[in-house]
Write a protein that holds these residues in place. Structure first.
Motif, mmCIF file in Angstrom:
data_model
loop_
_atom_site.group_PDB
_atom_site.id
_atom_site.type_symbol
_atom_site.label_atom_id
_atom_site.label_comp_id
_atom_site.label_asym_id
_atom_site.label_seq_id
_atom_site.Cartn_x
_atom_site.Cartn_y
_atom_site.Cartn_z
ATOM 1 N N ALA A 1 0.617 -1.051 -0.167
ATOM 2 C CA ALA A 1 0.066 -0.049 0.188
ATOM 3 C C ALA A 1 0.569 1.065 0.329
ATOM 4 O O ALA A 1 0.313 1.702 -0.870
ATOM 5 C CB ALA A 1 -0.893 0.541 0.975
ATOM 6 N N MET A 2 2.356 1.361 0.775
ATOM 7 C CA MET A 2 2.414 2.064 0.945
ATOM 8 C C MET A 2 3.799 2.228 -0.710
ATOM 9 O O MET A 2 3.461 3.798 -0.608
ATOM 10 C CB MET A 2 4.089 2.358 1.955
ATOM 11 C CG MET A 2 3.232 1.946 3.418
ATOM 12 S SD MET A 2 4.569 1.297 4.191
ATOM 13 C CE MET A 2 5.417 3.087 4.243
ATOM 14 N N GLU A 3 3.938 1.475 -1.249
ATOM 15 C CA GLU A 3 4.931 1.314 -2.562
ATOM 16 C C GLU A 3 3.519 2.290 -3.991
ATOM 17 O O GLU A 3 3.484 3.051 -4.548
ATOM 18 C CB GLU A 3 5.147 0.186 -2.633
ATOM 19 C CG GLU A 3 6.483 0.147 -2.365
ATOM 20 C CD GLU A 3 6.613 -1.863 -2.303
ATOM 21 O OE1 GLU A 3 5.822 -2.296 -2.966
ATOM 22 O OE2 GLU A 3 7.956 -2.338 -2.273
ATOM 23 N N ASP B 1 1.800 -2.016 -12.663
ATOM 24 C CA ASP B 1 2.615 -2.033 -11.696
ATOM 25 C C ASP B 1 2.183 -2.620 -10.587
ATOM 26 O O ASP B 1 3.121 -3.076 -9.311
ATOM 27 C CB ASP B 1 3.145 -0.615 -10.941
ATOM 28 C CG ASP B 1 3.945 -0.049 -11.707
ATOM 29 O OD1 ASP B 1 4.456 -0.483 -12.735
ATOM 30 O OD2 ASP B 1 3.825 1.674 -12.283
ATOM 31 N N ILE B 2 0.643 -2.090 -10.115
ATOM 32 C CA ILE B 2 -0.211 -3.145 -8.907
ATOM 33 C C ILE B 2 -1.241 -4.595 -9.200
ATOM 34 O O ILE B 2 -1.620 -5.226 -8.937
ATOM 35 C CB ILE B 2 -1.468 -1.839 -8.227
ATOM 36 C CG1 ILE B 2 -1.777 -2.346 -7.428
ATOM 37 C CG2 ILE B 2 -2.181 -2.168 -9.670
ATOM 38 C CD1 ILE B 2 -0.649 -2.640 -5.888
ATOM 39 N N ARG B 3 -0.942 -4.987 -10.428
ATOM 40 C CA ARG B 3 -1.563 -6.170 -11.263
ATOM 41 C C ARG B 3 -1.423 -7.484 -10.058
ATOM 42 O O ARG B 3 -2.060 -8.436 -9.970
ATOM 43 C CB ARG B 3 -1.848 -6.019 -12.101
ATOM 44 C CG ARG B 3 -2.653 -5.367 -13.278
ATOM 45 C CD ARG B 3 -2.272 -5.488 -15.003
ATOM 46 N NE ARG B 3 -3.457 -5.260 -15.604
ATOM 47 C CZ ARG B 3 -4.201 -5.325 -16.030
ATOM 48 N NH1 ARG B 3 -4.474 -6.973 -15.403
ATOM 49 N NH2 ARG B 3 -4.795 -4.600 -16.917
ATOM 50 N N ASP C 1 -6.729 -4.636 0.182
ATOM 51 C CA ASP C 1 -7.465 -2.674 0.476
ATOM 52 C C ASP C 1 -5.678 -2.439 -0.035
ATOM 53 O O ASP C 1 -6.174 -0.654 -0.460
ATOM 54 C CB ASP C 1 -6.581 -2.905 2.107
ATOM 55 C CG ASP C 1 -7.674 -3.316 3.114
ATOM 56 O OD1 ASP C 1 -9.072 -3.106 2.469
ATOM 57 O OD2 ASP C 1 -7.437 -3.433 4.395
ATOM 58 N N SER C 2 -4.961 -2.667 -0.545
ATOM 59 C CA SER C 2 -3.850 -2.182 -1.390
ATOM 60 C C SER C 2 -4.189 -1.447 -3.092
ATOM 61 O O SER C 2 -4.491 -0.414 -2.853
ATOM 62 C CB SER C 2 -2.987 -2.651 -1.632
ATOM 63 O OG SER C 2 -2.034 -3.630 0.023
ATOM 64 N N ALA C 3 -5.407 -2.790 -3.157
ATOM 65 C CA ALA C 3 -5.761 -2.319 -4.908
ATOM 66 C C ALA C 3 -7.004 -1.509 -4.728
ATOM 67 O O ALA C 3 -6.739 -0.539 -5.520
ATOM 68 C CB ALA C 3 -6.706 -4.013 -5.831
ATOM 69 N N HIS C 4 -7.657 -1.310 -3.540
ATOM 70 C CA HIS C 4 -8.331 -0.297 -3.103
ATOM 71 C C HIS C 4 -8.323 1.493 -3.141
ATOM 72 O O HIS C 4 -8.945 1.820 -3.290
ATOM 73 C CB HIS C 4 -9.659 -0.749 -2.338
ATOM 74 C CG HIS C 4 -11.083 0.421 -2.520
ATOM 75 N ND1 HIS C 4 -11.993 0.315 -3.080
ATOM 76 C CD2 HIS C 4 -10.927 1.050 -1.219
ATOM 77 C CE1 HIS C 4 -12.593 0.801 -2.426
ATOM 78 N NE2 HIS C 4 -12.593 1.693 -1.589
ATOM 79 N N VAL D 1 -8.935 4.397 -5.740
ATOM 80 C CA VAL D 1 -8.980 5.041 -5.425
ATOM 81 C C VAL D 1 -7.992 6.596 -5.511
ATOM 82 O O VAL D 1 -9.142 7.347 -6.116
ATOM 83 C CB VAL D 1 -9.372 5.006 -3.783
ATOM 84 C CG1 VAL D 1 -9.671 6.646 -3.289
ATOM 85 C CG2 VAL D 1 -10.819 3.918 -3.644
ATOM 86 N N ALA D 2 -7.409 6.740 -5.930
ATOM 87 C CA ALA D 2 -6.159 7.387 -5.613
ATOM 88 C C ALA D 2 -6.505 8.551 -7.558
ATOM 89 O O ALA D 2 -6.165 9.537 -7.433
ATOM 90 C CB ALA D 2 -4.555 7.406 -5.470
#
Length: 366
Positions: A143-145, A180-182, A189-192, A196-197
């Motif tokens: 999530a931080m990344e 990068d997030i796939r 929660d990280s994906a959400h 949202v960003a």
């Protein structure tokens, strides 16, 4: 009822929020108010509000600083900025702070109602999460990344491409950052948080363009709820891209004016001549038979950036493409972009993206 704190340095506006709006019918009540950030922190400590309506420009502690502190002490609190400012710089910071929504002064009761509905849904989601387990904001490394990645060159590219109405560039960047997030679960929660960003960036553009979120996704549709329904990254990516496309399409229909046509012509001229080291606003204006000062005003009006910044933006966009190809000397790349001095090109690139051209090339190879 959910408790609300009003924070604004204008007494008349606080009075309007307190006495003219029907909070109770939406399940809210005002528990406290403050004229500045310092007093707001004290009121929040004493009254523990569920929702804070905060003005950005205030003395002592501005709205952004206040939001950051409130999120530290009250992580479950929802925050809405109520402000006359509609700049992306605020929106980018707000994304990191977890701001829920925006209301631009002056707003009408329909906009106010729609905002409360979205906030109420968010508060209900938090309550459900609390019932299942002790709620805390996601703090895992991924999530931080994700937050760091989105706040790096991706935000710059998406923001400027939105302002320039360059959908191909937006689509390419959205695809790149979503790659990068796939590796994470779409339901995590990280994906959400990541989605949202991206949603907030689009929302900020909508507001900055003089539109309302309801014009894009209607009065009853909840984008955040939709994000939770996706079963695959392909679904999520297609939906996000279409949302950006629709926002741009609506923006195009608002003002097909003489100044907008000049703006498009100036962009075309810059794209065709960006490699010219003598390229300047005066030169573009002369080629289009307009006064340079008028052209500068047109860029500020239509894109909220200067004509000089657009020249730099386009050169930097081309620079990334040349660096991705690789096997080209820095001096050659600089020359192709219209820079006589490779060192100045490197400084401009680092100022724009936070890393040097050589560092960018190495990162891409990795």
């Amino acid at each position: 009822m959910y408790k609300v704190m009003i924070v604004d340095d204008e007494p008349l506006f606080r009075d309007y929020m307190r006495s003219k709006l029907d909070w109770a019918s939406h399940g809210f009540r005002i528990c406290c108010e403050a004229p500045n950030g310092r007093e707001a922190l004290e009121e929040a400590s004493q009254n523990d509000p569920d929702l804070a309506f905060i003005d950005i420009s205030m003395p002592h502690i501005d709205g952004l600083q206040l939001a950051e502190r409130l999120k530290q002490t009250h992580p479950n609190m929802c925050i809405v900025f109520v402000t006359g400012h509609s700049e992306f710089d605020y929106a980018r910071k707000a994304i990191r702070l977890g701001v829920q929504d925006y209301l631009l002064k002056p707003f009408n009761k329909e906009e106010f109602t729609a905002t409360l509905q979205r906030v109420k849904q968010a508060l209900e989601d938090i309550a459900l999460a609390s019932d299942r387990t002790t709620y805390s904001p996601p703090k895992d490394r991924i999530a931080m990344e994700v937050t760091d990645t989105l706040s790096f060159e991706a935000q710059e590219t998406i923001i400027l491409s939105l302002r320039m109405r360059e959908f191909t560039a937006i689509e390419d960047e959205l695809h790149r950052v979503l790659q990068d997030i796939r590796r994470t679960d779409i339901a995590s929660d990280s994906a959400h948080k990541y989605l949202v960003a991206l949603l907030n960036l689009c929302l900020s553009f909508i507001i900055e363009s003089g539109m309302t979120p309801e014009q894009v996704w209607g009065t009853t549709f909840s984008p955040e709820q939709q994000l939770k329904k996706f079963h695959s990254w392909d679904e999520a990516e297609a939906w996000i891209i279409e949302l950006y496309r629709k926002s741009l399409r609506l923006r195009e229909n608002i003002r097909p004016s003489k100044s907008y046509r000049l703006f498009l012509s100036a962009k075309t001229y810059i794209r065709e001549n960006y490699h010219d080291s003598e390229l300047s606003v005066e030169g573009v204006a002369q080629a289009l038979f307009v006064d340079p000062s008028y052209l500068r005003k047109v860029f500020k009006k239509e894109a909220r950036i200067s004509a000089v910044d657009y020249i730099t933006y386009y050169r930097m966009k081309e620079a990334k493409e040349l660096l991705v190809i690789g096997q080209m000397k820095l001096s050659t790349i600089a020359e192709k972009l219209g820079y006589n001095d490779p060192n100045y090109f490197s400084k401009s690139f680092k100022k724009r993206f936070g890393i040097s051209p050589s560092e960018f090339e190495q990162l891409y190879k990795k």
